[in-house]
Design a protein around this motif. Structure first.
Motif, PDB file in Angstrom:
ATOM      1  N   GLU A   1       0.807  -1.217   0.000  1.00 48.83           N
ATOM      2  CA  GLU A   1       0.000   0.000   0.000  1.00 48.83           C
ATOM      3  C   GLU A   1       0.842   1.270   0.000  1.00 48.83           C
ATOM      4  OE1 GLU A   1      -3.403  -0.155   2.663  1.00 48.83           O
ATOM      5  OE2 GLU A   1      -3.151  -2.326   2.779  1.00 48.83           O
ATOM      6  N   THR A   2       2.142   1.130   0.222  1.00 47.26           N
ATOM      7  CA  THR A   2       3.009   2.310   0.237  1.00 47.26           C
ATOM      8  C   THR A   2       3.568   2.625  -1.139  1.00 47.26           C
ATOM      9  OG1 THR A   2       4.999   1.022   0.746  1.00 47.26           O
ATOM     10  CG2 THR A   2       3.680   1.824   2.622  1.00 47.26           C
ATOM     11  N   SER A   3       3.392   1.686  -2.052  1.00 46.52           N
ATOM     12  CA  SER A   3       3.960   1.860  -3.380  1.00 46.52           C
ATOM     13  C   SER A   3       3.226   2.943  -4.161  1.00 46.52           C
ATOM     14  CB  SER A   3       3.870   0.537  -4.154  1.00 46.52           C
ATOM     15  OG  SER A   3       4.243   0.748  -5.497  1.00 46.52           O
ATOM     16  N   GLY A   4       3.991   3.788  -4.793  1.00 45.67           N
ATOM     17  CA  GLY A   4       3.410   4.800  -5.667  1.00 45.67           C
ATOM     18  C   GLY A   4       3.437   4.351  -7.124  1.00 45.67           C
ATOM     19  N   GLU A   5       3.673   3.039  -7.336  1.00 42.72           N
ATOM     20  CA  GLU A   5       3.755   2.501  -8.685  1.00 42.72           C
ATOM     21  C   GLU A   5       2.432   2.654  -9.425  1.00 42.72           C
ATOM     22  OE1 GLU A   5       4.747  -1.621  -7.889  1.00 42.72           O
ATOM     23  OE2 GLU A   5       6.822  -1.253  -8.473  1.00 42.72           O
ATOM     24  N   ASP A   6       2.506   2.543 -10.717  1.00 47.08           N
ATOM     25  CA  ASP A   6       1.343   2.505 -11.601  1.00 47.08           C
ATOM     26  C   ASP A   6       0.318   1.523 -11.032  1.00 47.08           C
ATOM     27  OD1 ASP A   6      -0.428   1.945 -13.743  1.00 47.08           O
ATOM     28  OD2 ASP A   6       1.164   2.007 -15.236  1.00 47.08           O
ATOM     29  N   GLN A   7      -0.950   1.934 -10.961  1.00 49.40           N
ATOM     30  CA  GLN A   7      -1.998   1.078 -10.391  1.00 49.40           C
ATOM     31  C   GLN A   7      -2.185  -0.206 -11.183  1.00 49.40           C
ATOM     32  OE1 GLN A   7      -5.072   4.064 -10.894  1.00 49.40           O
ATOM     33  NE2 GLN A   7      -6.223   2.762 -12.291  1.00 49.40           N
ATOM     34  N   ARG A   8      -1.682  -0.260 -12.427  1.00 49.21           N
ATOM     35  CA  ARG A   8      -1.844  -1.442 -13.270  1.00 49.21           C
ATOM     36  C   ARG A   8      -0.772  -2.504 -13.021  1.00 49.21           C
ATOM     37  NH1 ARG A   8      -1.147   0.182 -18.703  1.00 49.21           N
ATOM     38  NH2 ARG A   8       0.435   1.498 -17.750  1.00 49.21           N
ATOM     39  N   LEU A   9       0.197  -2.201 -12.171  1.00 47.82           N
ATOM     40  CA  LEU A   9       1.241  -3.172 -11.823  1.00 47.82           C
ATOM     41  C   LEU A   9       0.767  -4.054 -10.668  1.00 47.82           C
ATOM     42  CD1 LEU A   9       4.387  -0.868 -12.078  1.00 47.82           C
ATOM     43  CD2 LEU A   9       3.660  -2.650 -13.687  1.00 47.82           C
ATOM     44  N   PRO A  10       1.384  -5.222 -10.469  1.00 48.40           N
ATOM     45  CA  PRO A  10       0.922  -6.147  -9.421  1.00 48.40           C
ATOM     46  C   PRO A  10       0.971  -5.580  -7.996  1.00 48.40           C
ATOM     47  CG  PRO A  10       2.366  -7.279 -10.951  1.00 48.40           C
ATOM     48  CD  PRO A  10       2.410  -5.819 -11.306  1.00 48.40           C
ATOM     49  N   ARG A  11       1.975  -4.782  -7.704  1.00 49.48           N
ATOM     50  CA  ARG A  11       2.128  -4.143  -6.392  1.00 49.48           C
ATOM     51  C   ARG A  11       2.161  -5.156  -5.252  1.00 49.48           C
ATOM     52  NH1 ARG A  11      -1.275   1.370  -6.350  1.00 49.48           N
ATOM     53  NH2 ARG A  11      -0.027   1.626  -4.502  1.00 49.48           N
ATOM     54  N   HIS A  12       3.026  -6.171  -5.416  1.00 52.22           N
ATOM     55  CA  HIS A  12       3.227  -7.177  -4.372  1.00 52.22           C
ATOM     56  C   HIS A  12       3.951  -6.580  -3.180  1.00 52.22           C
ATOM     57  CE1 HIS A  12       2.094 -10.962  -6.318  1.00 52.22           C
ATOM     58  NE2 HIS A  12       2.602 -10.479  -7.438  1.00 52.22           N
ATOM     59  N   CYS A  13       3.683  -7.125  -1.998  1.00 53.59           N
ATOM     60  CA  CYS A  13       4.525  -6.869  -0.843  1.00 53.59           C
ATOM     61  C   CYS A  13       5.802  -7.695  -1.030  1.00 53.59           C
ATOM     62  CB  CYS A  13       3.840  -7.335   0.438  1.00 53.59           C
ATOM     63  SG  CYS A  13       2.371  -6.410   0.878  1.00 53.59           S
ATOM     64  N   TYR A  14       6.845  -7.314  -0.363  1.00 56.64           N
ATOM     65  CA  TYR A  14       8.083  -8.095  -0.410  1.00 56.64           C
ATOM     66  C   TYR A  14       8.472  -8.450   1.003  1.00 56.64           C
ATOM     67  CZ  TYR A  14       8.128  -6.823  -5.262  1.00 56.64           C
ATOM     68  OH  TYR A  14       7.776  -6.681  -6.578  1.00 56.64           O
TER      69      TYR A  14
END
Length: 189
Positions: A10-23
């Motif tokens: 939820e902290t990622s500012g990446e493109d909303q279309r990317l997976p945005r996984h936690c690591y």
């Protein structure tokens, strides 16, 4: 093959279309989604017009309305604005039923602890989001999905943006979550 879902970074500012996984990745099981009221079926999208299982689901659940929707830059006017609107957190007063026939996209839903879970739907995935669950929608980087939308009766596509804690559908959803959680705790005891 089961549906793919995971807790989002939820902290990622990446493109909303990317997976945005936690690591590291935090995968979510279909059983956990079911605890939240999210239902899932894997069907044959190439035969949806004659699919006996889809017909049975529609009959059992009273889904008498159906339409098809292509979402992509070439077919949706003001595509970027529409995608932005779909990505606004909201609820509906009725179930949201989507059957992915082609392409892929994401539905994000909130869990009991208000964490985002990203659900990746691909061709053959039919999901039902319960009325009152906070959610949002976006395409993935393929920028294309063909969806079948199902509904009971006349469709009402009204989105109620968060906060909606006093909305009757939200209250009923929360009541059902609490009842199921208490029931599970009593069974464990």
């Amino acid at each position: 093959m089961a549906i793919e879902a995971w807790f989002m970074d939820e902290t990622s500012g990446e493109d909303q279309r990317l997976p945005r996984h936690c690591y590291p990745k935090e995968l979510v099981s279909p059983d956990y989604l079911a605890e939240l009221g999210v239902l899932y079926w894997r069907l044959n999208p190439e035969n949806y017009e004659n699919d006996a299982e889809l017909k049975k689901i529609r009959e059992d659940r009273g889904y008498n309305y159906m339409d098809l929707l292509d979402i992509c830059p070439e077919k949706v006017a003001d595509f970027k604005e529409k995608l932005k609107n779909f990505y606004t957190e909201h609820i509906h007063a009725d179930e949201e039923i989507r059957y992915c026939l082609e392409g892929s996209a994401y539905f994000d839903v909130r869990d009991r602890d208000d964490r985002w879970i990203r659900i990746w739907i691909k061709a053959g995935d039919l999901i039902i989001l319960p009325a009152g669950i906070y959610h949002r929608f976006t395409l993935d980087t393929g920028d294309y999905v063909k969806l079948m939308r199902l509904f009971v009766g006349e469709p009402v596509w009204t989105a109620h943006n968060r906060p909606q804690e006093d909305h009757p559908a939200r209250k009923e959803y929360i009541k059902n979550l609490v009842t199921e959680k208490v029931g599970a705790a009593l069974e464990a005891y």
